[in-house]
Scaffold this active site. Structure first.
Site, PDB file in Angstrom:
ATOM      1  N   GLY A  35       0.879  -1.211   0.000  1.00 31.79           N
ATOM      2  CA  GLY A  35       0.000   0.000   0.000  1.00 31.79           C
ATOM      3  C   GLY A  35       0.878   1.209   0.000  1.00 31.79           C
ATOM      4  O   GLY A  35       1.732   1.401   0.858  1.00 31.79           O
ATOM      5  N   LYS A  69       9.491  -3.459  -2.572  1.00 33.71           N
ATOM      6  CA  LYS A  69       9.379  -4.648  -3.411  1.00 33.71           C
ATOM      7  C   LYS A  69       8.300  -4.455  -4.465  1.00 33.71           C
ATOM      8  O   LYS A  69       7.246  -3.891  -4.178  1.00 33.71           O
ATOM      9  CB  LYS A  69       9.041  -5.860  -2.544  1.00 33.71           C
ATOM     10  CG  LYS A  69       8.849  -7.152  -3.323  1.00 33.71           C
ATOM     11  CD  LYS A  69       8.418  -8.265  -2.387  1.00 33.71           C
ATOM     12  CE  LYS A  69       8.071  -9.519  -3.170  1.00 33.71           C
ATOM     13  NZ  LYS A  69       7.546 -10.588  -2.299  1.00 33.71           N
ATOM     14  N   THR A  70       8.576  -4.921  -5.680  1.00 31.20           N
ATOM     15  CA  THR A  70       7.584  -4.803  -6.750  1.00 31.20           C
ATOM     16  C   THR A  70       7.602  -6.032  -7.645  1.00 31.20           C
ATOM     17  O   THR A  70       8.643  -6.682  -7.814  1.00 31.20           O
ATOM     18  CB  THR A  70       7.818  -3.543  -7.599  1.00 31.20           C
ATOM     19  OG1 THR A  70       6.763  -3.414  -8.551  1.00 31.20           O
ATOM     20  CG2 THR A  70       9.140  -3.610  -8.346  1.00 31.20           C
ATOM     21  N   HIS A  71       6.441  -6.358  -8.201  1.00 29.02           N
ATOM     22  CA  HIS A  71       6.334  -7.357  -9.265  1.00 29.02           C
ATOM     23  C   HIS A  71       6.068  -6.682 -10.612  1.00 29.02           C
ATOM     24  O   HIS A  71       5.862  -7.370 -11.617  1.00 29.02           O
ATOM     25  CB  HIS A  71       5.201  -8.334  -8.968  1.00 29.02           C
ATOM     26  CG  HIS A  71       5.474  -9.260  -7.821  1.00 29.02           C
ATOM     27  ND1 HIS A  71       6.696  -9.840  -7.608  1.00 29.02           N
ATOM     28  CD2 HIS A  71       4.665  -9.701  -6.821  1.00 29.02           C
ATOM     29  CE1 HIS A  71       6.640 -10.605  -6.522  1.00 29.02           C
ATOM     30  NE2 HIS A  71       5.422 -10.529  -6.028  1.00 29.02           N
ATOM     31  N   ARG A  88      14.223 -16.076 -12.023  1.00 29.47           N
ATOM     32  CA  ARG A  88      14.195 -17.535 -11.852  1.00 29.47           C
ATOM     33  C   ARG A  88      13.867 -18.178 -13.186  1.00 29.47           C
ATOM     34  O   ARG A  88      13.107 -17.618 -13.982  1.00 29.47           O
ATOM     35  CB  ARG A  88      13.136 -17.915 -10.809  1.00 29.47           C
ATOM     36  CG  ARG A  88      13.134 -19.372 -10.399  1.00 29.47           C
ATOM     37  CD  ARG A  88      12.088 -19.629  -9.325  1.00 29.47           C
ATOM     38  NE  ARG A  88      12.235 -20.956  -8.748  1.00 29.47           N
ATOM     39  CZ  ARG A  88      11.434 -21.459  -7.791  1.00 29.47           C
ATOM     40  NH1 ARG A  88      10.431 -20.723  -7.336  1.00 29.47           N
ATOM     41  NH2 ARG A  88      11.634 -22.670  -7.318  1.00 29.47           N
ATOM     42  N   TYR A 124      17.992 -16.721  -9.126  1.00 30.16           N
ATOM     43  CA  TYR A 124      17.564 -17.588  -8.036  1.00 30.16           C
ATOM     44  C   TYR A 124      18.461 -18.817  -7.936  1.00 30.16           C
ATOM     45  O   TYR A 124      18.855 -19.239  -6.843  1.00 30.16           O
ATOM     46  CB  TYR A 124      16.112 -18.000  -8.290  1.00 30.16           C
ATOM     47  CG  TYR A 124      15.500 -18.879  -7.228  1.00 30.16           C
ATOM     48  CD1 TYR A 124      14.866 -18.322  -6.118  1.00 30.16           C
ATOM     49  CD2 TYR A 124      15.533 -20.277  -7.340  1.00 30.16           C
ATOM     50  CE1 TYR A 124      14.289 -19.125  -5.136  1.00 30.16           C
ATOM     51  CE2 TYR A 124      14.960 -21.079  -6.373  1.00 30.16           C
ATOM     52  CZ  TYR A 124      14.343 -20.505  -5.273  1.00 30.16           C
ATOM     53  OH  TYR A 124      13.781 -21.298  -4.312  1.00 30.16           O
ATOM     54  N   THR A 154      18.252 -16.168   5.715  1.00 29.83           N
ATOM     55  CA  THR A 154      17.560 -16.108   4.425  1.00 29.83           C
ATOM     56  C   THR A 154      17.515 -17.460   3.725  1.00 29.83           C
ATOM     57  O   THR A 154      17.097 -17.538   2.568  1.00 29.83           O
ATOM     58  CB  THR A 154      18.228 -15.072   3.495  1.00 29.83           C
ATOM     59  OG1 THR A 154      19.625 -15.394   3.342  1.00 29.83           O
ATOM     60  CG2 THR A 154      18.094 -13.670   4.061  1.00 29.83           C
ATOM     61  N   MET A 162      13.268 -19.462   6.452  1.00 31.60           N
ATOM     62  CA  MET A 162      12.159 -18.619   6.036  1.00 31.60           C
ATOM     63  C   MET A 162      10.839 -19.390   6.006  1.00 31.60           C
ATOM     64  O   MET A 162       9.777 -18.830   6.264  1.00 31.60           O
ATOM     65  CB  MET A 162      12.454 -17.998   4.674  1.00 31.60           C
ATOM     66  CG  MET A 162      13.626 -17.012   4.698  1.00 31.60           C
ATOM     67  SD  MET A 162      14.024 -16.331   3.070  1.00 31.60           S
ATOM     68  CE  MET A 162      12.578 -15.324   2.752  1.00 31.60           C
ATOM     69  N   LYS A 198       8.644 -25.657  -1.968  1.00 30.24           N
ATOM     70  CA  LYS A 198       9.865 -26.471  -2.029  1.00 30.24           C
ATOM     71  C   LYS A 198      11.124 -25.614  -2.122  1.00 30.24           C
ATOM     72  O   LYS A 198      12.124 -25.900  -1.490  1.00 30.24           O
ATOM     73  CB  LYS A 198       9.810 -27.435  -3.219  1.00 30.24           C
ATOM     74  CG  LYS A 198       8.816 -28.573  -3.064  1.00 30.24           C
ATOM     75  CD  LYS A 198       8.965 -29.550  -4.235  1.00 30.24           C
ATOM     76  CE  LYS A 198       8.035 -30.741  -4.087  1.00 30.24           C
ATOM     77  NZ  LYS A 198       8.185 -31.692  -5.224  1.00 30.24           N
TER      78      LYS A 198
END
Length: 266
Positions: free
Chosen positions: A63, A77-79, A101, A164, A198, A203, A229
């Protein structure tokens, strides 16, 4: 954005209950986004970061009102694909880290996420989901455009592009690489502690990263855990030979002009 991610969760939680439903996707510049993100698009587009802010960008499973109340420096953070990131990040020369990834594992992880995330459109059967992924019909748009967009701009915009698979293979090496990019100098024991905290195992057990605090009408983790996984190569357990061939042929067409060194196993 990171802002949009928190907005997704908070609005979904408020919607949970008798009237809860999956949110439809609406396109912005050809990119399908959750409808409540689109409804807040003017404030997202106008967001002006501080030069000290750090942007972390990923394709999902990579938000603003909350951000406005936080003091810089902030980790945001953004997608969003590169073309939709607010211009202020680049005008203010913010540092940015992009995590990519490989397509097959990303597809598998996103499929299971969409099964348990009841705010996203119904994923449907696996075979059809493969085609949605290849056609860029999922929330946040095309994986191919996403990874290529940041890759093509990485030098001009000083974006640290990490994989990744590299993080799984040698997490300490990648943490040290991030530290250098951020102009930080940390003691070896601090770096080791970061690597430990991490790790996927740690996590997965942390409520703040496994999202176990999200109510079941939003994230139904009885269907699939948020952190499932975290391995490289799980795609081999999902793709049939025919599906893998179809996907590989489509991948070659879409990625023929990109030299991004993805790995599907380590």
């Amino acid at each position: 954005m990171a802002g949009t991610e928190e907005l997704s969760f908070s609005e979904a939680i408020m919607a949970a209950g008798d009237a809860f439903h999956r949110f439809p996707l609406i396109k912005i510049q050809g990119v399908p986004l959750m409808c409540h993100i689109v409804h807040n698009w003017d404030s997202i587009r106008a967001f002006c970061p501080d030069p000290s802010d750090l942007l972390i960008a990923t394709y999902p499973k990579a938000g603003l009102s909350l951000l406005k109340k936080m003091d810089p420096p902030r980790v945001i953070k953004t997608h969003l694909p590169f073309k939709l990131v607010p211009e202020g990040f680049w005008k203010n020369k913010c540092k940015a880290i992009y995590v990519a990834r490989n397509a097959k594992d990303n597809l598998v992880s996103y499929y299971h996420f969409d099964r348990m995330n009841l705010t996203q459109p119904e994923p449907g059967p696996w075979d059809g989901y493969i085609h949605k992924f290849m056609n860029g019909e999922l929330a946040w748009g095309s994986w191919y455009d996403h990874v290529k967009g940041y890759w093509e701009e990485r030098e001009k915009r000083n974006i640290l592009y990490i994989f990744y698979e590299d993080m799984k293979e040698n997490p300490q090496r990648e943490v040290e690489r991030i530290m250098r990019y951020l102009d930080l100098s940390l003691a070896d024991d601090v770096i080791s502690r970061i690597v430990e905290l991490t790790s996927f195992k740690t996590m997965k057990e942390n409520p703040m990263t496994n999202y176990s605090f999200i109510p079941k009408p939003v994230f139904d983790q009885s269907i699939s855990p948020f952190m499932r996984k975290g391995v490289v190569g799980d795609w081999t357990n999902h793709f049939s030979p025919a599906q893998a061939q179809l996907f590989d042929e489509d991948y070659e067409r879409k990625m023929k002009d990109a030299d991004i060194p993805f790995r599907t196993d380590i």
